[in-house]
Design a protein around this motif. Structure first.
Motif, PDB file in Angstrom:
ATOM      1  N   SER A 153     -34.454  21.248  43.568  1.00 49.44           N
ATOM      2  CA  SER A 153     -33.754  21.579  44.581  1.00 49.44           C
ATOM      3  C   SER A 153     -34.340  20.335  45.789  1.00 49.44           C
ATOM      4  O   SER A 153     -33.489  20.229  46.860  1.00 49.44           O
ATOM      5  CB  SER A 153     -34.563  22.925  45.299  1.00 49.44           C
ATOM      6  N   GLN A 154     -35.710  19.661  45.446  1.00 50.07           N
ATOM      7  CA  GLN A 154     -35.827  18.634  46.400  1.00 50.07           C
ATOM      8  C   GLN A 154     -34.906  17.632  46.163  1.00 50.07           C
ATOM      9  O   GLN A 154     -34.243  16.803  47.208  1.00 50.07           O
ATOM     10  CB  GLN A 154     -37.318  18.064  46.259  1.00 50.07           C
ATOM     11  N   GLN A 155     -34.329  16.998  44.953  1.00 49.02           N
ATOM     12  CA  GLN A 155     -33.662  16.023  44.630  1.00 49.02           C
ATOM     13  C   GLN A 155     -32.357  16.398  45.127  1.00 49.02           C
ATOM     14  O   GLN A 155     -31.475  15.653  45.984  1.00 49.02           O
ATOM     15  CB  GLN A 155     -33.213  15.959  43.443  1.00 49.02           C
ATOM     16  N   ALA A 156     -31.778  17.869  45.272  1.00 47.25           N
ATOM     17  CA  ALA A 156     -30.576  18.148  45.982  1.00 47.25           C
ATOM     18  C   ALA A 156     -30.322  18.001  47.322  1.00 47.25           C
ATOM     19  O   ALA A 156     -29.568  17.318  48.202  1.00 47.25           O
ATOM     20  CB  ALA A 156     -30.078  19.320  45.606  1.00 47.25           C
ATOM     21  N   ALA A 157     -31.695  18.392  47.983  1.00 52.53           N
ATOM     22  CA  ALA A 157     -31.726  18.320  49.366  1.00 52.53           C
ATOM     23  C   ALA A 157     -31.718  16.937  49.840  1.00 52.53           C
ATOM     24  O   ALA A 157     -31.372  16.381  50.900  1.00 52.53           O
ATOM     25  CB  ALA A 157     -33.126  18.944  49.857  1.00 52.53           C
ATOM     26  N   ASP A 158     -32.315  15.993  49.224  1.00 53.17           N
ATOM     27  CA  ASP A 158     -32.355  14.365  49.458  1.00 53.17           C
ATOM     28  C   ASP A 158     -30.892  14.020  49.481  1.00 53.17           C
ATOM     29  O   ASP A 158     -30.734  13.181  50.222  1.00 53.17           O
ATOM     30  CB  ASP A 158     -33.378  13.839  48.592  1.00 53.17           C
ATOM     31  N   LEU A 159     -30.154  14.392  48.366  1.00 52.64           N
ATOM     32  CA  LEU A 159     -28.752  13.671  48.423  1.00 52.64           C
ATOM     33  C   LEU A 159     -27.897  14.207  49.401  1.00 52.64           C
ATOM     34  O   LEU A 159     -26.989  13.591  49.891  1.00 52.64           O
ATOM     35  CB  LEU A 159     -28.416  14.241  46.985  1.00 52.64           C
ATOM     36  N   LEU A 160     -28.377  15.615  49.907  1.00 55.09           N
ATOM     37  CA  LEU A 160     -27.626  15.937  51.176  1.00 55.09           C
ATOM     38  C   LEU A 160     -28.202  15.623  52.583  1.00 55.09           C
ATOM     39  O   LEU A 160     -27.513  15.935  53.628  1.00 55.09           O
ATOM     40  CB  LEU A 160     -27.586  17.491  51.269  1.00 55.09           C
ATOM     41  N   ASN A 161     -29.371  15.132  52.516  1.00 55.57           N
ATOM     42  CA  ASN A 161     -29.962  14.739  53.417  1.00 55.57           C
ATOM     43  C   ASN A 161     -30.464  15.811  54.351  1.00 55.57           C
ATOM     44  O   ASN A 161     -30.247  15.852  55.665  1.00 55.57           O
ATOM     45  CB  ASN A 161     -29.261  13.633  54.412  1.00 55.57           C
ATOM     46  N   VAL A 162     -30.657  16.834  53.915  1.00 54.35           N
ATOM     47  CA  VAL A 162     -31.350  18.047  54.545  1.00 54.35           C
ATOM     48  C   VAL A 162     -32.841  18.463  54.082  1.00 54.35           C
ATOM     49  O   VAL A 162     -33.239  17.712  53.004  1.00 54.35           O
ATOM     50  CB  VAL A 162     -30.374  19.220  54.444  1.00 54.35           C
ATOM     51  N   SER A 163     -33.398  19.322  54.792  1.00 53.14           N
ATOM     52  CA  SER A 163     -34.775  19.644  54.215  1.00 53.14           C
ATOM     53  C   SER A 163     -34.603  20.783  53.086  1.00 53.14           C
ATOM     54  O   SER A 163     -33.536  21.303  52.749  1.00 53.14           O
ATOM     55  CB  SER A 163     -35.496  20.512  55.263  1.00 53.14           C
ATOM     56  N   ARG A 164     -35.686  20.650  52.095  1.00 58.37           N
ATOM     57  CA  ARG A 164     -35.710  21.466  50.838  1.00 58.37           C
ATOM     58  C   ARG A 164     -35.452  23.120  51.446  1.00 58.37           C
ATOM     59  O   ARG A 164     -34.685  23.768  50.734  1.00 58.37           O
ATOM     60  CB  ARG A 164     -36.857  21.388  50.236  1.00 58.37           C
ATOM     61  N   GLN A 165     -36.324  23.517  52.400  1.00 55.42           N
ATOM     62  CA  GLN A 165     -36.025  24.686  53.164  1.00 55.42           C
ATOM     63  C   GLN A 165     -34.660  25.216  53.341  1.00 55.42           C
ATOM     64  O   GLN A 165     -34.081  26.210  53.060  1.00 55.42           O
ATOM     65  CB  GLN A 165     -36.907  25.045  54.255  1.00 55.42           C
ATOM     66  N   TYR A 166     -33.891  24.053  54.029  1.00 52.90           N
ATOM     67  CA  TYR A 166     -32.451  24.437  54.333  1.00 52.90           C
ATOM     68  C   TYR A 166     -31.662  24.522  53.219  1.00 52.90           C
ATOM     69  O   TYR A 166     -30.889  25.409  52.862  1.00 52.90           O
ATOM     70  CB  TYR A 166     -32.014  23.463  55.295  1.00 52.90           C
ATOM     71  N   LEU A 167     -31.939  23.817  52.146  1.00 54.43           N
ATOM     72  CA  LEU A 167     -31.308  23.761  50.939  1.00 54.43           C
ATOM     73  C   LEU A 167     -31.415  25.264  50.180  1.00 54.43           C
ATOM     74  O   LEU A 167     -30.392  25.774  49.749  1.00 54.43           O
ATOM     75  CB  LEU A 167     -31.454  22.763  50.066  1.00 54.43           C
ATOM     76  N   VAL A 168     -32.571  25.635  49.966  1.00 52.73           N
ATOM     77  CA  VAL A 168     -32.901  27.059  49.435  1.00 52.73           C
ATOM     78  C   VAL A 168     -32.196  27.868  50.142  1.00 52.73           C
ATOM     79  O   VAL A 168     -31.809  28.932  49.796  1.00 52.73           O
ATOM     80  CB  VAL A 168     -34.731  27.097  49.591  1.00 52.73           C
ATOM     81  N   ARG A 169     -32.136  27.828  51.405  1.00 58.55           N
ATOM     82  CA  ARG A 169     -31.381  28.934  52.312  1.00 58.55           C
ATOM     83  C   ARG A 169     -29.951  28.770  51.915  1.00 58.55           C
ATOM     84  O   ARG A 169     -29.053  30.030  51.779  1.00 58.55           O
ATOM     85  CB  ARG A 169     -31.447  28.564  53.942  1.00 58.55           C
ATOM     86  N   LEU A 170     -29.521  27.665  51.583  1.00 57.35           N
ATOM     87  CA  LEU A 170     -27.877  27.650  51.436  1.00 57.35           C
ATOM     88  C   LEU A 170     -27.899  28.357  49.708  1.00 57.35           C
ATOM     89  O   LEU A 170     -26.564  28.993  49.775  1.00 57.35           O
ATOM     90  CB  LEU A 170     -27.444  26.038  51.087  1.00 57.35           C
ATOM     91  N   LEU A 171     -28.684  28.046  48.872  1.00 57.67           N
ATOM     92  CA  LEU A 171     -28.745  28.516  47.625  1.00 57.67           C
ATOM     93  C   LEU A 171     -28.633  30.135  47.688  1.00 57.67           C
ATOM     94  O   LEU A 171     -27.835  30.624  46.990  1.00 57.67           O
ATOM     95  CB  LEU A 171     -30.024  28.145  46.949  1.00 57.67           C
ATOM     96  N   ASP A 172     -29.605  30.570  48.432  1.00 60.28           N
ATOM     97  CA  ASP A 172     -29.894  32.159  48.671  1.00 60.28           C
ATOM     98  C   ASP A 172     -28.633  32.649  49.272  1.00 60.28           C
ATOM     99  O   ASP A 172     -28.306  33.825  49.228  1.00 60.28           O
ATOM    100  CB  ASP A 172     -31.067  32.387  49.565  1.00 60.28           C
ATOM    101  N   GLU A 173     -28.064  31.996  49.991  1.00 61.94           N
ATOM    102  CA  GLU A 173     -26.805  32.500  50.816  1.00 61.94           C
ATOM    103  C   GLU A 173     -25.585  32.341  49.794  1.00 61.94           C
ATOM    104  O   GLU A 173     -24.301  33.109  50.285  1.00 61.94           O
ATOM    105  CB  GLU A 173     -26.410  31.633  52.147  1.00 61.94           C
ATOM    106  N   GLY A 174     -25.652  31.879  48.647  1.00 62.86           N
ATOM    107  CA  GLY A 174     -24.455  31.635  47.920  1.00 62.86           C
ATOM    108  C   GLY A 174     -23.675  30.604  48.130  1.00 62.86           C
ATOM    109  O   GLY A 174     -22.547  30.397  47.440  1.00 62.86           O
ATOM    110  N   ALA A 175     -24.107  29.608  49.106  1.00 66.29           N
ATOM    111  CA  ALA A 175     -23.047  28.550  49.460  1.00 66.29           C
ATOM    112  C   ALA A 175     -22.991  27.534  48.103  1.00 66.29           C
ATOM    113  O   ALA A 175     -22.076  26.729  48.101  1.00 66.29           O
ATOM    114  CB  ALA A 175     -23.500  27.733  50.597  1.00 66.29           C
ATOM    115  N   LEU A 176     -23.969  27.424  47.320  1.00 65.15           N
ATOM    116  CA  LEU A 176     -23.978  26.792  46.236  1.00 65.15           C
ATOM    117  C   LEU A 176     -24.578  27.391  44.864  1.00 65.15           C
ATOM    118  O   LEU A 176     -25.530  28.074  45.175  1.00 65.15           O
ATOM    119  CB  LEU A 176     -24.890  25.467  46.319  1.00 65.15           C
ATOM    120  N   PRO A 177     -23.838  27.105  43.845  1.00 59.59           N
ATOM    121  CA  PRO A 177     -24.344  27.976  42.524  1.00 59.59           C
ATOM    122  C   PRO A 177     -25.534  27.131  41.982  1.00 59.59           C
ATOM    123  O   PRO A 177     -25.904  26.032  42.284  1.00 59.59           O
ATOM    124  CB  PRO A 177     -23.277  27.818  41.687  1.00 59.59           C
ATOM    125  N   TYR A 178     -26.701  27.814  41.449  1.00 61.55           N
ATOM    126  CA  TYR A 178     -27.712  27.291  40.954  1.00 61.55           C
ATOM    127  C   TYR A 178     -28.189  28.052  39.667  1.00 61.55           C
ATOM    128  O   TYR A 178     -27.709  29.192  39.569  1.00 61.55           O
ATOM    129  CB  TYR A 178     -28.924  27.105  41.888  1.00 61.55           C
TER     130      TYR A 178
END
Length: 148
Positions: free
Chosen positions: A77-102
């Motif tokens: 999740s940290q590597q993905a967040a870095d690639l999107l240039n967002v915080s890890r917490q924001y990325l986790v929220r995207l994952l939890d909302e179903g915006a990205l499969p994981y």
């Protein structure tokens, strides 16, 4: 030797050479590109390899760093967040909302790079469309004056 996972960038000293190489690689080609070894031996580069090298050189010439990641690789999740240039917490929220499969490996989330890059492409296209719409609205309401 540098860590293959670490980003690579052109130093200030080599940036001019990288820019020159980028211009050279963009030029019109009449022959297939070749790699020349230390003893003068040559090997034709396959087109996909040349295309990748040209992309890498173009990014380095802009002063950006490059990391090569295999397409089927899964990211933390940290590597993905870095690639999107967002915080890890924001990325986790995207994952939890179903915006990205994981997938989950134990307690850790893993995101396929293909899925992440597809999400980034759509996100960037939506942002660009939104910006164009805002610019058009601003022009329609006289927000921009004509420069002469």
């Amino acid at each position: 030797m540098a860590d293959p996972k670490s980003p690579v960038s052109a130093s200030e000293q080599s940036l001019a050479e990288v820019v020159e190489l980028a211009r050279f690689m963009e030029g019109k080609r009449t022959q297939r590109p070749r790699l020349v070894g230390p003893r003068g031996e040559t090997l034709e580069l396959p087109e996909p390899v040349f295309h990748l090298l040209r992309q890498v050189v173009t990014v380095l010439a802009r002063g950006d760093a490059v990391t090569v990641v295999p397409v089927h690789k899964e990211l933390t999740s940290q590597q993905a967040a870095d690639l999107l240039n967002v915080s890890r917490q924001y990325l986790v929220r995207l994952l939890d909302e179903g915006a990205l499969p994981y997938t989950k490996t134990g307690m850790h989330r893993r995101i396929r790079i293909n899925d992440l890059l597809e999400y980034k492409k759509k996100r960037d296209a939506q942002r660009k469309a939104g910006l164009s719409e805002l610019m058009q609205m601003s022009q329609d309401f006289g927000g921009y004056s004509e420069c002469s």
